[in-house]
Enzyme design. Structure first.
Site, PDB file in Angstrom:
ATOM      1  N   HIS A  59       2.939  83.666  27.927  1.00  0.00           N
ATOM      2  CA  HIS A  59       1.622  83.113  28.251  1.00  0.00           C
ATOM      3  C   HIS A  59       0.486  83.897  27.601  1.00  0.00           C
ATOM      4  O   HIS A  59      -0.579  83.334  27.349  1.00  0.00           O
ATOM      5  CB  HIS A  59       1.457  83.004  29.771  1.00  0.00           C
ATOM      6  CG  HIS A  59       2.257  81.877  30.354  1.00  0.00           C
ATOM      7  ND1 HIS A  59       1.771  81.009  31.286  1.00  0.00           N
ATOM      8  CD2 HIS A  59       3.519  81.458  30.094  1.00  0.00           C
ATOM      9  CE1 HIS A  59       2.702  80.108  31.595  1.00  0.00           C
ATOM     10  NE2 HIS A  59       3.779  80.370  30.892  1.00  0.00           N
ATOM     11  N   ASP A  60       0.690  85.188  27.319  1.00  0.00           N
ATOM     12  CA  ASP A  60      -0.347  85.914  26.578  1.00  0.00           C
ATOM     13  C   ASP A  60      -0.304  85.520  25.104  1.00  0.00           C
ATOM     14  O   ASP A  60      -1.321  85.122  24.524  1.00  0.00           O
ATOM     15  CB  ASP A  60      -0.185  87.433  26.729  1.00  0.00           C
ATOM     16  CG  ASP A  60      -1.392  88.168  26.135  1.00  0.00           C
ATOM     17  OD1 ASP A  60      -2.515  87.617  26.220  1.00  0.00           O
ATOM     18  OD2 ASP A  60      -1.227  89.278  25.585  1.00  0.00           O
ATOM     19  N   VAL A  63      -1.432  81.912  23.719  1.00  0.00           N
ATOM     20  CA  VAL A  63      -2.864  81.559  23.783  1.00  0.00           C
ATOM     21  C   VAL A  63      -3.670  82.675  23.106  1.00  0.00           C
ATOM     22  O   VAL A  63      -3.736  83.794  23.619  1.00  0.00           O
ATOM     23  CB  VAL A  63      -3.307  81.386  25.262  1.00  0.00           C
ATOM     24  CG1 VAL A  63      -4.763  80.955  25.343  1.00  0.00           C
ATOM     25  CG2 VAL A  63      -2.392  80.379  25.978  1.00  0.00           C
ATOM     26  N   GLY A  65      -2.837  84.345  20.518  1.00  0.00           N
ATOM     27  CA  GLY A  65      -1.972  85.426  20.042  1.00  0.00           C
ATOM     28  C   GLY A  65      -1.848  86.527  21.087  1.00  0.00           C
ATOM     29  O   GLY A  65      -2.435  86.445  22.173  1.00  0.00           O
ATOM     30  N   ASP A  67      -2.976  89.283  22.655  1.00  0.00           N
ATOM     31  CA  ASP A  67      -4.263  89.989  22.673  1.00  0.00           C
ATOM     32  C   ASP A  67      -4.695  90.399  24.079  1.00  0.00           C
ATOM     33  O   ASP A  67      -5.858  90.743  24.292  1.00  0.00           O
ATOM     34  CB  ASP A  67      -5.354  89.103  22.050  1.00  0.00           C
ATOM     35  CG  ASP A  67      -5.641  87.871  22.913  1.00  0.00           C
ATOM     36  OD1 ASP A  67      -4.798  87.542  23.777  1.00  0.00           O
ATOM     37  OD2 ASP A  67      -6.709  87.259  22.739  1.00  0.00           O
ATOM     38  N   SER A  69      -5.346  88.623  26.494  1.00  0.00           N
ATOM     39  CA  SER A  69      -6.343  87.702  27.069  1.00  0.00           C
ATOM     40  C   SER A  69      -5.908  87.169  28.434  1.00  0.00           C
ATOM     41  O   SER A  69      -6.742  86.825  29.276  1.00  0.00           O
ATOM     42  CB  SER A  69      -6.611  86.530  26.117  1.00  0.00           C
ATOM     43  OG  SER A  69      -5.415  85.832  25.813  1.00  0.00           O
ATOM     44  N   PRO A 154       2.629  74.739  27.103  1.00  0.00           N
ATOM     45  CA  PRO A 154       3.400  73.523  27.394  1.00  0.00           C
ATOM     46  C   PRO A 154       3.518  73.302  28.905  1.00  0.00           C
ATOM     47  O   PRO A 154       3.420  74.247  29.687  1.00  0.00           O
ATOM     48  CB  PRO A 154       4.780  73.842  26.802  1.00  0.00           C
ATOM     49  CG  PRO A 154       4.879  75.329  26.838  1.00  0.00           C
ATOM     50  CD  PRO A 154       3.481  75.846  26.635  1.00  0.00           C
ATOM     51  N   HIS A 184      14.488  80.635  31.561  1.00  0.00           N
ATOM     52  CA  HIS A 184      14.509  80.034  32.902  1.00  0.00           C
ATOM     53  C   HIS A 184      15.840  80.301  33.620  1.00  0.00           C
ATOM     54  O   HIS A 184      16.113  79.692  34.650  1.00  0.00           O
ATOM     55  CB  HIS A 184      14.192  78.532  32.825  1.00  0.00           C
ATOM     56  CG  HIS A 184      12.782  78.260  32.398  1.00  0.00           C
ATOM     57  ND1 HIS A 184      12.351  77.061  31.886  1.00  0.00           N
ATOM     58  CD2 HIS A 184      11.679  79.057  32.421  1.00  0.00           C
ATOM     59  CE1 HIS A 184      11.064  77.134  31.602  1.00  0.00           C
ATOM     60  NE2 HIS A 184      10.631  78.326  31.911  1.00  0.00           N
ATOM     61  N   ASP A 263      20.587  85.805  31.355  1.00  0.00           N
ATOM     62  CA  ASP A 263      21.777  85.511  30.561  1.00  0.00           C
ATOM     63  C   ASP A 263      21.817  84.019  30.210  1.00  0.00           C
ATOM     64  O   ASP A 263      20.862  83.286  30.487  1.00  0.00           O
ATOM     65  CB  ASP A 263      23.060  85.964  31.295  1.00  0.00           C
ATOM     66  CG  ASP A 263      23.322  85.184  32.580  1.00  0.00           C
ATOM     67  OD1 ASP A 263      22.723  84.103  32.791  1.00  0.00           O
ATOM     68  OD2 ASP A 263      24.139  85.663  33.393  1.00  0.00           O
TER      69      ASP A 263
HETATM   70  C1  HEM Z   1       9.224  75.410  26.783  1.00  0.00           C
HETATM   71  C2  HEM Z   1       8.220  75.212  27.557  1.00  0.00           C
HETATM   72  C3  HEM Z   1       8.065  75.865  28.908  1.00  0.00           C
HETATM   73  C4  HEM Z   1       7.621  75.244  30.017  1.00  0.00           C
HETATM   74  C5  HEM Z   1       7.161  73.798  30.138  1.00  0.00           C
HETATM   75  C6  HEM Z   1       7.657  76.209  31.082  1.00  0.00           C
HETATM   76  C7  HEM Z   1       7.240  75.981  32.378  1.00  0.00           C
HETATM   77  C8  HEM Z   1       7.396  76.858  33.432  1.00  0.00           C
HETATM   78  C9  HEM Z   1       6.988  76.588  34.779  1.00  0.00           C
HETATM   79  C10 HEM Z   1       6.292  75.318  35.264  1.00  0.00           C
HETATM   80  C11 HEM Z   1       7.331  77.666  35.539  1.00  0.00           C
HETATM   81  C12 HEM Z   1       7.127  77.822  37.037  1.00  0.00           C
HETATM   82  C13 HEM Z   1       5.708  78.239  37.379  1.00  0.00           C
HETATM   83  C14 HEM Z   1       5.466  78.151  38.860  1.00  0.00           C
HETATM   84  O1  HEM Z   1       5.423  77.019  39.363  1.00  0.00           O
HETATM   85  O2  HEM Z   1       5.325  79.189  39.535  1.00  0.00           O
HETATM   86  C15 HEM Z   1       7.976  78.614  34.660  1.00  0.00           C
HETATM   87  C16 HEM Z   1       8.488  79.814  35.064  1.00  0.00           C
HETATM   88  C17 HEM Z   1       8.994  80.749  34.198  1.00  0.00           C
HETATM   89  N1  HEM Z   1       9.009  80.664  32.828  1.00  0.00           N
HETATM   90 FE1  HEM Z   1       8.640  79.027  31.724  1.00  0.00          FE
HETATM   91  N2  HEM Z   1       8.130  77.397  30.600  1.00  0.00           N
HETATM   92  C18 HEM Z   1       8.392  77.236  29.273  1.00  0.00           C
HETATM   93  C19 HEM Z   1       8.823  78.213  28.406  1.00  0.00           C
HETATM   94  C20 HEM Z   1       9.044  79.527  28.767  1.00  0.00           C
HETATM   95  C21 HEM Z   1       9.255  80.595  27.836  1.00  0.00           C
HETATM   96  C22 HEM Z   1       9.184  80.460  26.328  1.00  0.00           C
HETATM   97  C23 HEM Z   1       9.471  81.718  28.585  1.00  0.00           C
HETATM   98  C24 HEM Z   1       9.717  83.144  28.132  1.00  0.00           C
HETATM   99  C25 HEM Z   1      10.185  83.482  26.976  1.00  0.00           C
HETATM  100  C26 HEM Z   1       9.421  81.331  29.969  1.00  0.00           C
HETATM  101  C27 HEM Z   1       9.685  82.173  31.020  1.00  0.00           C
HETATM  102  C28 HEM Z   1       9.546  81.818  32.341  1.00  0.00           C
HETATM  103  C29 HEM Z   1       9.935  82.686  33.440  1.00  0.00           C
HETATM  104  C30 HEM Z   1      10.613  84.039  33.316  1.00  0.00           C
HETATM  105  C31 HEM Z   1       9.579  82.020  34.610  1.00  0.00           C
HETATM  106  C32 HEM Z   1       9.727  82.554  36.035  1.00  0.00           C
HETATM  107  C33 HEM Z   1       8.482  83.364  36.347  1.00  0.00           C
HETATM  108  C34 HEM Z   1       8.516  84.101  37.668  1.00  0.00           C
HETATM  109  O3  HEM Z   1       9.480  84.008  38.420  1.00  0.00           O
HETATM  110  O4  HEM Z   1       7.529  84.809  37.948  1.00  0.00           O
HETATM  111  N3  HEM Z   1       9.133  80.009  30.044  1.00  0.00           N
HETATM  112  N4  HEM Z   1       7.983  78.107  33.380  1.00  0.00           N
END
Ligand code: HEM
Ligand SMILES: *[C@@H]1O[C@H](CO)[C@@H](O)[C@H](O)[C@H]1NC(C)=O
Ligand SMILES: *[C@@H]1O[C@H](CO)[C@@H](O)[C@H](O)[C@H]1NC(C)=O
Ligand SMILES: *[C@@H]1O[C@H](CO)[C@@H](O)[C@H](O)[C@H]1NC(C)=O
Ligand SMILES: *[C@@H]1O[C@H](CO)[C@@H](O)[C@H](O)[C@H]1NC(C)=O
Ligand SMILES: *[C@@H]1O[C@H](CO)[C@@H](O)[C@H](O)[C@H]1NC(C)=O
Length: 340
Positions: A59-60, A63, A65, A67, A69, A154, A184, A263
């Site tokens: 998320h950093d 948006v 790059g 930085d 933010s 996204p 995820h 994993d």
């Molecule tokens: C591909 C598009 C992606 C979408 C649409 C997406 C969306 C989401 C959403 C909606 C959540 C839950 C937020 C909440 O309701 O609290 C989430 C959690 C999470 N996402 Fe993604 N995500 C994406 C890609 C990524 C990427 C690229 C990463 C890391 C490399 C990532 C890592 C995580 C992690 C680790 C969580 C759990 C966070 C926590 O437990 O605090 N996601 N994501």
């Protein structure tokens, strides 16, 4: 390894004040070792913070790059910062970043701390199997906008083409979308981020036994978390044995003992239609993406390696959009806004 030589600063202070050289011990602060120790200790006492740190990198860096933010509470423009974005629901890890910053002082940027902390969380949560190096030297930006974060990140309700386009804008391939979505395998999500999957009018295919178990658990979580928007664990691997059994979860090839581990078990869950987000499920609608997911499901090493390489690429996204860059004194406010 990056070191901050506080020794030089202390020495020149001593020359000015003519103090005795033996009076102070100039300690080098080993930046990367400090981040690693703080991250590991934090995860030991609160396992959820590891997932938060890995998401924070995405998320950093997505948006403006990498930085820093995403860390700002306030900017000179006064507009709502990224933290207020709808897409940033549940974002966490900020107080740990503050703690790390307080140990490293004014020569390490907040942007570097985010990248290092996410890297160290990935290494720890993968039992050392996801290990990579990233360069230091990022600077902190002074622009942070909630509207921009909502436009750029996204969403979990995106179609496959929207996800691909979103990644392509950052020069990330479809395969890299599949690889990074494997994050995820850990963490949690709010009900509001996946409720479209439970509503017959909007639902995309989800295994019915899993859906029934989820609906029941959500009611329990509403009570125990005392909110109408409770969180659920992203990965069915991390749910109770009863939940897994009720869902008809096939654990073949999954290390079910490794709860909370980063994993390839996300691909097992996804290929069984037992994941929370539409954005996870839609990747199955593409033959190539589906094939890549099967490959990652069957080859844990390949995913570990490719995930590490793609995190390096993510961690190198160059900062953009600010008129001025600095090393912030406090990760939550730009230097110009210090003291306000
Ligand atoms: C591909 C598009 C992606 C979408 C649409 C997406 C969306 C989401 C959403 C909606 C959540 C839950 C937020 C909440 O309701 O609290 C989430 C959690 C999470 N996402 Fe993604 N995500 C994406 C890609 C990524 C990427 C690229 C990463 C890391 C490399 C990532 C890592 C995580 C992690 C680790 C969580 C759990 C966070 C926590 O437990 O605090 N996601 N994501
Ligand atoms: C785009 O991504 C590819 C594949 O990861 C990489 O080799 C290339 O250097 C990137 N190009 C730019 C302009 O970042
Ligand atoms: C299901 O989705 C439809 C269309 O978005 C909406 O009108 C309806 O209120 C939703 N139902 C529930 C129970 O959330
Ligand atoms: C859900 O999974 C079970 C067990 O694998 C299977 O028997 C059932 O057909 C699936 N149902 C749906 C709707 O996906
Ligand atoms: C597992 O699920 C089956 C039905 O799918 C049920 O009969 C059984 O009692 C469950 N076992 C446990 C331990 O929950
Ligand atoms: C798994 O992936 C690794 C790394 O890409 C590769 O060297 C290995 O041959 C693959 N294993 C199998 C069984 O395909």
């Amino acid at each position: 390894m990056a070191k901050v030589n506080t020794g030089a600063a202390l020495l020149s202070l001593c020359l000015l004040l003519a103090c005795s050289a033996g009076g102070t011990t100039a300690a080098d602060v080993d930046v990367e070792a400090t981040v690693r120790t703080e991250v590991e200790n934090a995860i030991k006492s609160n396992p959820g913070v590891g997932a938060a740190l890995i998401r924070l990198v995405f998320h950093d860096c997505w948006v403006n790059g990498c930085d820093g933010s995403v860390l700002l509470d306030q900017t000179p423009s006064g507009s709502n910062t990224e933290k207020k974005a709808i897409n940033n629901i549940g974002l966490d890890g900020f107080s740990l970043v503050d703690t790390i910053k307080s140990k490293l002082g004014n020569s390490v940027s907040c942007a570097d701390i985010v990248v290092f902390a996410g890297r160290d969380a990935a290494r720890y949560l993968s039992g050392g199997k996801i290990a990579y190096s990233v360069p230091s030297g990022r600077k902190d930006g002074i622009v942070s906008s909630a509207a921009a974060a909502d436009a750029i990140l996204p969403q979990s309700t995106f179609e496959f083409q929207q996800l691909k386009d979103n990644f392509a804008k950052k020069n990330f391939t479809q395969e890299e979308l599949v690889i990074l979505s494997g994050a995820h395998s850990i963490g949690v999500s709010h009900l509001s981020s996946f409720q479209d999957r439970l509503n017959d009018t909007t639902a995309t295919p989800i295994n019915d036994s899993y859906k029934q178990a989820l609906v029941a658990d959500i009611e329990a979580q509403k009570n125990s978390q005392n909110t109408q928007d409770p969180t659920e664990k992203n990965n069915i691997r991390d749910m109770s044995l009863k939940f897994q059994n009720d869902s008809g979860y096939d654990t073949t090839g999954v290390n079910t003992a490794a709860k909370g581990a980063l994993d390839n078990s996300y691909y097992h869950a996804n290929l069984q239609n037992r994941v929370l987000f539409k954005s996870d499920w839609v990747m199955r609608t593409d033959i190539k993406a589906g094939g890549d997911m099967a490959e990652y499901m069957n080859n844990a090493t390949k995913w570990n390696n490719d995930f590490a390489a793609t995190m390096v690429k993510l961690s190198k996204l160059p900062a953009e959009g600010s008129t001025h860059y600095e090393i912030r004194k406090n990760c939550r406010v730009t230097n110009q806004n210090q003291g306000f």
